[in-house]
Motif scaffolding. Structure first.
Motif, short mmCIF file in Angstrom:
data_model
loop_
_atom_site.label_atom_id
_atom_site.label_comp_id
_atom_site.label_asym_id
_atom_site.label_seq_id
_atom_site.Cartn_x
_atom_site.Cartn_y
_atom_site.Cartn_z
N LYS A 55 0.74 -1.32 0.07
CA LYS A 55 -0.04 -0.07 0.06
C LYS A 55 0.84 1.09 0.07
N ASP A 56 1.99 1.36 0.78
CA ASP A 56 2.94 2.20 0.93
C ASP A 56 3.36 2.64 -0.49
N THR A 57 3.90 1.45 -1.12
CA THR A 57 4.59 1.67 -2.51
C THR A 57 3.74 2.04 -3.58
N ILE A 58 2.40 1.67 -3.78
CA ILE A 58 1.58 2.08 -4.80
C ILE A 58 1.08 3.46 -4.52
N THR A 59 0.89 3.62 -3.14
CA THR A 59 0.70 5.11 -2.72
C THR A 59 1.48 6.16 -3.16
N ASP A 60 2.85 5.84 -2.74
CA ASP A 60 4.01 6.65 -3.03
C ASP A 60 4.03 7.00 -4.60
N LEU A 61 3.99 5.92 -5.55
CA LEU A 61 4.07 6.08 -6.95
C LEU A 61 2.96 6.84 -7.51
N ALA A 62 1.82 6.70 -6.92
CA ALA A 62 0.38 7.23 -7.25
C ALA A 62 0.83 9.01 -7.02
N ASN A 63 1.31 9.26 -5.97
CA ASN A 63 1.64 10.64 -5.49
C ASN A 63 2.44 11.16 -6.23
N LEU A 64 3.79 10.42 -6.85
CA LEU A 64 4.64 10.91 -7.37
C LEU A 64 4.19 11.55 -8.62
N PHE A 65 3.61 10.46 -9.44
CA PHE A 65 3.08 11.14 -10.95
C PHE A 65 1.83 12.15 -10.66
N ALA A 66 1.19 12.06 -9.65
CA ALA A 66 0.03 12.96 -9.45
C ALA A 66 0.57 14.69 -9.35
N LYS A 67 1.74 14.59 -8.32
CA LYS A 67 2.40 15.81 -7.95
C LYS A 67 3.50 16.35 -8.78
N ARG A 68 4.13 15.14 -9.25
CA ARG A 68 5.21 15.52 -10.14
C ARG A 68 6.47 16.47 -9.80
N LYS A 69 6.42 16.70 -8.55
CA LYS A 69 7.45 17.54 -8.05
C LYS A 69 8.88 16.97 -7.77
N LYS A 70 9.07 15.57 -7.71
CA LYS A 70 10.07 14.86 -7.50
C LYS A 70 10.68 14.17 -8.91
N LEU A 71 9.77 14.49 -9.72
CA LEU A 71 10.12 13.82 -11.11
C LEU A 71 11.33 14.69 -11.66
N ARG A 72 12.15 14.08 -12.21
CA ARG A 72 13.58 14.54 -12.56
C ARG A 72 13.64 14.47 -14.23
N LEU A 73 13.92 15.69 -14.83
CA LEU A 73 13.79 15.69 -16.13
C LEU A 73 15.06 15.10 -16.97
N GLY A 74 14.81 14.35 -17.93
CA GLY A 74 16.16 13.65 -18.72
C GLY A 74 16.24 14.63 -19.69
N PRO A 75 17.35 14.32 -20.61
CA PRO A 75 17.45 15.19 -21.84
C PRO A 75 16.76 15.28 -22.66
N ASN A 76 15.71 14.23 -22.95
CA ASN A 76 14.56 14.61 -23.98
C ASN A 76 13.19 14.83 -23.43
N ALA A 77 13.26 15.32 -22.11
CA ALA A 77 12.11 15.90 -21.44
C ALA A 77 11.15 16.82 -22.12
N ASP A 78 11.94 17.89 -22.81
CA ASP A 78 11.44 19.21 -23.39
C ASP A 78 10.89 18.86 -25.10
N LEU A 79 11.20 17.69 -25.66
CA LEU A 79 10.76 17.41 -27.00
C LEU A 79 9.22 17.68 -26.98
N ALA A 80 9.03 17.81 -28.11
CA ALA A 80 7.50 18.08 -28.31
C ALA A 80 6.78 16.58 -28.62
#
Length: 510
Positions: free
Chosen positions: A332-357
């Motif tokens: 439950k902790d794992t799936i909740t943490d992952l859901a929050n990660l992609f819902a809030k997105r503050k801790k997701l780190r951009l890679g070199p192709n992140a800004d491509l259209a």
């Protein structure tokens, strides 16, 4: 939204009293039937296939009734032995539900009380010209809805037309099942195994990846209760497909996240998938039970009976183990943490192709995957190693996922033209893989059985050995069709369409 303009209407609840008391032209209403309110339970599959097809299935203590999009209602006795349509006794409702998936059970989606009223409209000579059948549905929360079905009698066409006008004057509109479900069961949440993710051409690849993953995590979570309760096998199947699509985004969208975060996310989602593997293998075997028996002569059926009995015992243990895992604090902790990660997105780190259209990124990904499929398929022949056939299947699956993710960015007719033969090729490759996976699983089972030498295990061994040989032959037969399937998929028109949608016109052919 499913609607019909037949003899069935969906008026405001307050209109019921007006229909029961108001005249129709010179015809006077007379009460023919007014049943006591009877408790009902509304049933549907988890994917809401009945709601989506414009049908409502109600079960009372004595009757099953199915209201259909054409305004008709079918009835049959309600006694049934289980949740699946196959367990219903024979009757018109069971026949009308024959299009539902055999793998999906029917579950309660709401309850309430049902009152049935029949009003006749008679002339001064007390001759009935037409009737109105009212189904008054009241949900447990107090919400009500009325369905009105009109019945005309021979020779009184004008009276029947006047009754139609009367119902419409009372606010009766065409039957709208979406509205009906919403009014009776306002808290019901719709489930879609393929959520619609709207990606705009100028969105970044980073946003597109996040949106897709953020949409599929709830799909996986929606199936957790069905898995732990073991309602039907499709809950686990949908759960695994949702996780597989998430993992495909992490694998295909290279450079959208940093390498370290991509590796971490892949590991976390893989660890979520791992505990489900054996249970799914057993489900596949048990679902293939009848086919396995059809493959072998009657003399070998006793061994299969024993094998399936052993599978059933193992499945019970695997199901309990997975249920404990899904109820655990760690899961439950794992799936909740992952859901929050992609819902809030503050801790997701951009890679070199992140800004491509997103549009350009999608074209490049799809074209690269298509070219890879062309290269592998060109080398497929009778002596090609199975690993290459397996690789072809994986690349086709990834291409299909990519095309589904980005479908609305490209012209629909051209996209649909490409998807159809791709599905056919995937079906062919999927059957090859199914045979291979089943053989591996059965061979492992055979090694365990041979570790307990007795007469019963020998019977099982003979049956399983024969079954493996049959599956090998079927795998070879499907293998022989790969070249033909690919040729159908990669016709000159297909090549031209792929090139026009996803690559420059002067690109080299595959």
């Amino acid at each position: 939204m499913t609607q019909t303009k037949g003899n069935c209407y969906f008026p405001p609840t307050a209109a019921a009293e007006a229909l029961m008391t108001g005249s129709v032209g010179k015809l006077t209403p007379v009460l023919i039937e007014d049943s006591d309110a009877e408790p009902f339970t509304a049933l549907d599959c988890f994917d809401q296939s009945l709601r989506r097809s414009g049908r409502l299935l109600l079960a009372t203590s004595t009757t099953l009734s199915l209201s259909t999009a054409d305004g008709g209602t079918l009835f049959q006795p309600s006694n049934r032995k289980g949740r699946f349509v196959a367990t219903f006794r024979e009757g018109p409702v069971k026949d009308a539900l024959s299009d539902l998936s055999l793998l999906r059970c029917l579950l309660p989606i709401g309850s309430g009380n049902l009152r049935q009223v029949v009003i006749g409209f008679e002339d001064t000579a007390h001759q009935i010209h037409c009737r109105a059948h009212l189904h008054v549905l009241t949900g447990t929360g107090g919400q009500s809805a009325v369905l009105v079905t009109l019945q005309g009698l021979h020779g009184y066409g004008k009276s029947f037309a006047n009754l139609h006008h009367r119902v419409e004057a009372c606010g009766g509109g065409a039957l709208d099942f979406d509205r009906l479900y919403t009014e009776i069961f306002p808290g019901m949440i719709g489930y879609k195994s393929k959520p619609k993710v709207v990606i705009k051409p100028k969105d970044t690849a980073f946003k597109a990846a996040n949106d897709i993953i953020d949409a599929y995590i709830p799909v996986a979570r929606a199936n957790e209760l069905g898995i732990t309760a073991d309602y039907d096998t499709e809950f686990l199947h949908d759960y695994r497909v949702a996780l597989r699509k998430i993992r495909s985004v992490l694998s295909l969208f290279k450079g959208v996240y940093t390498k370290d975060q991509t590796a971490d996310l892949k590991l976390r989602f893989s660890e979520m998938m791992a505990p489900t593997g054996r249970l799914r293998d057993l489900d596949v075997h048990l679902l293939e039970r009848q086919q396995y028996f059809d493959f072998l002569p009657t003399a070998l059926h006793d061994g299969l009976d024993r094998m399936f009995a052993m599978f059933a015992v193992e499945r019970k243990a695997e199901k309990a183990k997975l249920a404990r895992h899904m109820r655990s604090r760690g899961y439950k902790d794992t799936i909740t943490d992952l859901a929050n990660l992609f819902a809030k997105r503050k801790k997701l780190r951009l890679g070199p192709n992140a800004d491509l259209a997103a549009h350009d990124f999608a074209r490049a990904l799809i074209w690269k995957r298509y070219r890879r499929i062309c290269k592998i398929a060109a080398g497929i022949g009778p002596d090609t190693d199975e690993s290459e056939v397996h690789d072809l299947r994986i690349h086709c699956k990834k291409l299909r996922y990519l095309m589904e993710f980005f479908a609305h960015l490209f012209p629909k007719p051209a996209f649909n033209f490409l998807i159809k033969p791709l599905k056919h090729l995937q079906d062919n490759l999927g059957r090859i893989n199914d045979c291979a996976v089943q053989q591996i699983s059965l061979q492992d089972f055979l090694r365990r059985v041979r570790g307990t030498p007795d007469d019963e295990s020998q019977n099982v061994g003979q049956s399983v050995g024969a079954l493996i040989l049959v599956l090998q032959q079927r795998q070879l037969e499907e293998r022989a069709k790969v070249v033909e399937s690919f040729a159908r998929f990669n016709s000159p028109k297909t090549q031209a369409t792929f090139r026009a949608l996803f690559h420059d016109r002067d690109a080299k052919k595959c």
